[in-house]
Scaffold this active site. Structure first.
Site, PDB file in Angstrom:
ATOM      1  N   HIS A   1       1.039  -1.087  -0.405  1.00 15.71           N
ATOM      2  CA  HIS A   1       0.065   0.046   0.055  1.00 15.71           C
ATOM      3  C   HIS A   1       0.906   1.546  -0.430  1.00 15.71           C
ATOM      4  O   HIS A   1       2.108   1.406   0.228  1.00 15.71           O
ATOM      5  CB  HIS A   1      -0.931  -0.147   1.289  1.00 15.71           C
TER       6      HIS A   1
ATOM      7  N   ARG B   1      -6.077   0.987   4.339  1.00 15.58           N
ATOM      8  CA  ARG B   1      -4.804   1.384   3.517  1.00 15.58           C
ATOM      9  C   ARG B   1      -4.498   0.823   2.568  1.00 15.58           C
ATOM     10  O   ARG B   1      -4.226   0.803   1.613  1.00 15.58           O
ATOM     11  CB  ARG B   1      -3.440   1.429   4.362  1.00 15.58           C
TER      12      ARG B   1
ATOM     13  N   GLU C   1      -0.929  -7.227   7.581  1.00 13.66           N
ATOM     14  CA  GLU C   1       0.232  -6.288   8.306  1.00 13.66           C
ATOM     15  C   GLU C   1       0.766  -7.850   8.621  1.00 13.66           C
ATOM     16  O   GLU C   1      -0.352  -8.669  10.000  1.00 13.66           O
ATOM     17  CB  GLU C   1       0.067  -5.457   8.694  1.00 13.66           C
TER      18      GLU C   1
ATOM     19  N   HIS D   1       0.794  -5.962   2.185  1.00 12.25           N
ATOM     20  CA  HIS D   1       2.017  -4.968   3.634  1.00 12.25           C
ATOM     21  C   HIS D   1       3.277  -5.115   3.589  1.00 12.25           C
ATOM     22  O   HIS D   1       3.765  -6.807   3.230  1.00 12.25           O
ATOM     23  CB  HIS D   1       0.760  -5.010   4.857  1.00 12.25           C
TER      24      HIS D   1
END
Ligand code: DG2
Length: 249
Positions: free
Chosen positions: A9, A60, A87, A182
């Site tokens: 992202h 995100r 993440e 991520h």
């Protein structure tokens, strides 16, 4: 030969503030929005197109995917969001400033927490309101699946089943895919794809908002990979990610 595009992202608010983020659902900054659109632009310029997209359940990554697809006029393609692409859970470090944490505990300790393969950061207390069990989006996860912290090894163990069961069959079916995730969920995937050792994965840093293209053979083994864009700027961005966990001199 197959191609798959990986994309971390764009810059998030906590990337900007240099805070451990993990499963905290923070949004993109203005710069991050620009990176996400820029990723879509370069993919379009270079002739990429996609049939299917995969992302995490964190905004995100989702917003980065939207912005990149919008730039490519591909907002209509199917998107699958899955927590396995989230993440790495950063445990009790979530919310803390990385440089201040290094000042308190030392650069070495923070490097271990950020980059070692099998040493997790300190866990959340089970009564902590930040526990993912308190978040409706994880209501379908079992108690064993809900992390209080994760090392990269734990992340590999949840990302790879998703790759093998869902993503790899789609690639083999000839679908053109983009995966927006991520820093550490992508490090988990790259570790597997390139068979990076536990020692060498410590030095691997993925910059925000830069498409990473993998060419794969018929067994989905990598032939080559490349980041799209200005290579010097990309190297500088990777070095900057590495330095985020160092105390300010
Ligand atoms: C960052 C990665 O995750 O941090 O959780 O703080 O990719 O979602 O911004 P992302 C975080 P580092 O492991 O690079 O410190």
């Amino acid at each position: 030969m197959y191609k798959v595009v990986l994309l971390r992202h764009g810059e998030s608010q906590w990337n900007l503030e240099n805070r451990f983020t993990g499963w905290t659902d923070v949004d993109l900054t203005e710069a991050g929005i620009g990176q996400a659109s820029g990723a879509g632009k370069i993919l379009k310029e270079q002739g990429f197109t996609f049939d299917q997209a995969y992302t995490s359940v964190l905004k995100r990554a989702i917003r980065t995917l939207w912005l990149a697809l919008d730039e490519m006029d591909l907002m209509w393609i199917p998107v699958e969001r899955d927590w396995r692409l989230n993440e790495r859970h950063y445990g009790d470090l979530q919310g803390l400033n990385k440089a201040e944490t290094a000042k308190k505990f030392g650069d070495e300790q923070v490097l271990v927490w950020r980059r070692s393969y099998d040493t997790p950061p300190p866990p959340l207390d089970p009564g902590d309101e930040r526990c993912p069990g308190n978040d409706q989006r994880y209501a379908n996860l079992s108690a064993e699946q809900l992390p209080l912290t994760e090392c990269l090894k734990d992340t590999v163990e949840r990302v790879m089943p998703y790759w093998h069961e869902t993503i790899a069959p789609a690639i083999k079916a000839g679908k053109k895919l983009i995966i927006v995730a991520h820093g550490n969920s992508l490090r988990a995937l790259v570790k597997y794809l390139d068979d990076v050792s536990e020692e060498d994965i410590v030095g691997l840093n993925i910059p925000t908002g830069v498409p990473l293209v993998y060419e794969l053979d018929e067994n989905l083994k990598p032939i080559r990979h490349e980041y799209l864009g200005d290579q010097a700027a990309i190297q500088a961005a990777m070095d900057a990610v590495a330095k985020q966990g160092q105390a300010k001199k």
